[in-house]
Design a protein around this motif. Structure first.
Motif, mmCIF file in Angstrom:
data_model
loop_
_atom_site.group_PDB
_atom_site.id
_atom_site.type_symbol
_atom_site.label_atom_id
_atom_site.label_comp_id
_atom_site.label_asym_id
_atom_site.label_seq_id
_atom_site.Cartn_x
_atom_site.Cartn_y
_atom_site.Cartn_z
ATOM 1 N N HIS A 32 -37.654 -32.720 -40.345
ATOM 2 C CA HIS A 32 -38.282 -31.402 -40.194
ATOM 3 C C HIS A 32 -37.273 -30.363 -39.714
ATOM 4 O O HIS A 32 -37.308 -29.204 -40.162
ATOM 5 C CB HIS A 32 -39.467 -31.490 -39.230
ATOM 6 N N ILE A 33 -36.386 -30.747 -38.822
ATOM 7 C CA ILE A 33 -35.344 -29.822 -38.358
ATOM 8 C C ILE A 33 -34.458 -29.402 -39.528
ATOM 9 O O ILE A 33 -34.148 -28.205 -39.709
ATOM 10 C CB ILE A 33 -34.505 -30.473 -37.239
ATOM 11 N N LYS A 62 -25.369 -30.482 -39.316
ATOM 12 C CA LYS A 62 -25.557 -29.044 -39.541
ATOM 13 C C LYS A 62 -24.383 -28.471 -40.331
ATOM 14 O O LYS A 62 -24.583 -27.636 -41.233
ATOM 15 C CB LYS A 62 -25.682 -28.326 -38.193
ATOM 16 N N THR A 63 -23.173 -28.937 -40.049
ATOM 17 C CA THR A 63 -21.999 -28.448 -40.788
ATOM 18 C C THR A 63 -22.082 -28.846 -42.261
ATOM 19 O O THR A 63 -21.666 -28.080 -43.140
ATOM 20 C CB THR A 63 -20.705 -29.013 -40.185
ATOM 21 N N VAL A 109 -23.552 -27.320 -47.947
ATOM 22 C CA VAL A 109 -24.451 -27.342 -49.108
ATOM 23 C C VAL A 109 -24.861 -25.928 -49.477
ATOM 24 O O VAL A 109 -24.810 -25.534 -50.660
ATOM 25 C CB VAL A 109 -25.712 -28.194 -48.811
ATOM 26 N N ILE A 110 -25.258 -25.144 -48.479
ATOM 27 C CA ILE A 110 -25.703 -23.760 -48.724
ATOM 28 C C ILE A 110 -24.553 -22.907 -49.251
ATOM 29 O O ILE A 110 -24.726 -22.084 -50.162
ATOM 30 C CB ILE A 110 -26.276 -23.131 -47.447
ATOM 31 N N LYS A 111 -23.353 -23.111 -48.702
ATOM 32 C CA LYS A 111 -22.189 -22.344 -49.131
ATOM 33 C C LYS A 111 -21.899 -22.572 -50.610
ATOM 34 O O LYS A 111 -21.689 -21.623 -51.381
ATOM 35 C CB LYS A 111 -20.972 -22.737 -48.271
ATOM 36 N N ILE A 112 -21.896 -23.853 -51.012
ATOM 37 C CA ILE A 112 -21.616 -24.171 -52.416
ATOM 38 C C ILE A 112 -22.741 -23.691 -53.319
ATOM 39 O O ILE A 112 -22.509 -23.113 -54.399
ATOM 40 C CB ILE A 112 -21.413 -25.697 -52.598
ATOM 41 N N PRO A 142 -29.678 -32.400 -50.680
ATOM 42 C CA PRO A 142 -29.473 -33.486 -49.727
ATOM 43 C C PRO A 142 -30.431 -33.411 -48.541
ATOM 44 O O PRO A 142 -30.626 -32.342 -47.953
ATOM 45 C CB PRO A 142 -28.016 -33.289 -49.281
ATOM 46 N N MET A 143 -31.032 -34.550 -48.199
ATOM 47 C CA MET A 143 -31.972 -34.631 -47.073
ATOM 48 C C MET A 143 -31.973 -36.056 -46.523
ATOM 49 O O MET A 143 -32.397 -36.986 -47.214
ATOM 50 C CB MET A 143 -33.380 -34.231 -47.528
ATOM 51 N N TYR A 144 -31.479 -36.222 -45.317
ATOM 52 C CA TYR A 144 -31.533 -37.505 -44.614
ATOM 53 C C TYR A 144 -31.216 -37.231 -43.140
ATOM 54 O O TYR A 144 -30.546 -36.241 -42.805
ATOM 55 C CB TYR A 144 -30.562 -38.531 -45.209
#
Length: 394
Positions: free
Chosen positions: A276-277, A378-379, A384-387, A371-373
């Motif tokens: 959830h975080i 956080k880095t 992921v968001i940057k790419i 990606p989710m696990y």
């Protein structure tokens, strides 16, 4: 000049700690490796957690779906309905039993089976004398479908319900844990490595009905019973300490696998909280990009097995396939959950056509799995968001 190493981030990954390893090693040093006390302890742990009366472990959720159908009497001449947006096992299980399969289109917001489409399809099926014997609603990504409404329709039209909650252990519906079978006859969980908890490979069936539990237990283990009361012949002068009374399968879970699952159950709520975080971070970080983030129904508390995005293709210059390939070429191992089942070559040979479920087709043309696990840092999420942002730039 040294070439920079590319960071690779998978779409999912299991989380194993020393306690998990110690639990498995303990079984390896014990007397029982197959079905001993650890299997029973794991089953009790899951049943108690979900507030269900019975839990029966198996070697995979696919096996669980198969014998769930058998336990509800699915066979030749019957029809089973499920969602088209799921793994093929949700549909294959009906075919294993000799039944027919059909699909109900999805809700455009939750991507779960649409109650509106289900209601319309049932009304037409009743007129044509082709009502389903069993419905298999899927808890996609860990978010429950509208089970109360589905259950109400089952009472009206007389079908039985198997919840394919392979994604959903640890999730909630209307404030209660998924798996309590309040709105179904059977609930199925998966413990594949990428799921919320893992046994390596494995699954679980939950039910509140003793007769269903008994039937499932028979099908799980060759159709054999050692209970004298259930034996069909009782000769006085021969030794009969077991009898095969059904055509069953070897779908049992071992103590080795159960030990890992029992250990992982101790961290189940922690895993879901971490997911959830991560999901909340994604929601915020993706808010300015040309995508739709996952809609969460107010009645649902998702276990967030998957984090899906839908591309606003009219706002970007690339196709879904181009975005998918660009991300993977940059080390972001996005996936796609799922291709509509009826689009698979095997199902096309059965007569299903492209466009059979319009909402599912629209979803399929726009969706990607990020990606989710629990161990996703956080880095790494920022990367992921940057790419993704660069890939979506015009």
């Amino acid at each position: 000049m040294t070439k920079k190493t590319m960071i690779t981030i998978p779409y999912a990954r299991q989380e194993i700690n020393e306690a998990d390893i110690d639990a498995v090693v303990s079984v390896l040093k014990s007397e029982f490796l197959t079905q001993g006390s650890i299997v029973s302890a794991f089953e009790k742990s899951v049943a108690d957690y979900c507030d269900a009366k019975h839990a029966i472990s198996v070697n995979s959720a696919t096996s669980a779906l198969h014998i769930a159908c058998l336990a509800l009497g699915v066979g030749k001449g019957d029809i089973v309905w499920t969602s088209p947006i799921t793994f093929v096992a949700s549909a294959n299980c009906a075919l294993y039993c000799g039944a027919e399969i059909d699909f109900v289109d999805i809700d455009p917001y939750t991507y779960n089976l649409s109650v509106e489409c289900l209601s319309k399809k049932l009304e037409l099926a009743e007129k044509n004398g082709k009502l389903p014997k069993v419905l298999i609603p899927v808890h996609l990504c860990g978010q429950s479908p509208d089970m109360a409404s589905i259950y109400a329709l089952s009472k009206k039209y007389g079908f039985k319900i198997i919840e394919d909650a392979s994604h959903a252990i640890g999730g909630k519906y209307k404030g209660e844990l998924i798996g309590n079978c309040r709105y179904s006859h059977i609930t199925v969980f998966s413990f594949h490595p990428v799921k919320i908890i893992t046994t390596g490979e494995g699954g679980m069936l939950l039910t509140n009905q003793s007769s269903i539990c008994k039937s499932i237990s028979l099908f799980r283990s060759h159709g054999i019973t050692s209970e004298r009361a259930d034996m069909l012949q009782k000769p006085a002068k021969e030794i009969w300490n077991y009898q095969q009374i059904e055509l069953g399968f070897n779908y049992r879970m071992s103590d080795i696998h159960a030990a890992l699952g029992l250990s992982q159950m101790k961290r189940l709520d922690e895993f879901v909280t971490k997911r959830h975080i991560i999901a909340n971070n994604y929601d915020q970080l993706l808010s300015n990009l040309p995508i739709f983030t996952p809609f969460q129904n107010k009645d649902s508390y998702s276990s967030y097995h998957l984090y899906l995005i839908r591309l606003k293709l009219h706002e970007i210059t690339k196709s879904q396939k181009q975005v998918y390939e660009d991300l993977r070429n940059n080390g972001i191992m996005v996936n796609l959950h799922y291709i509509p089942v009826y689009r698979q070559p095997y199902y096309k040979r059965k007569g299903f056509k492209v466009g059979y479920c319009p909402n599912a087709e629209s979803y399929f043309s726009e969706v990607l799995t990020l990606p989710m696990y629990p161990a996703l840092e956080k880095t790494e999420q920022d990367h992921v968001i940057k790419i993704l942002s660069k890939v979506l730039e015009k």
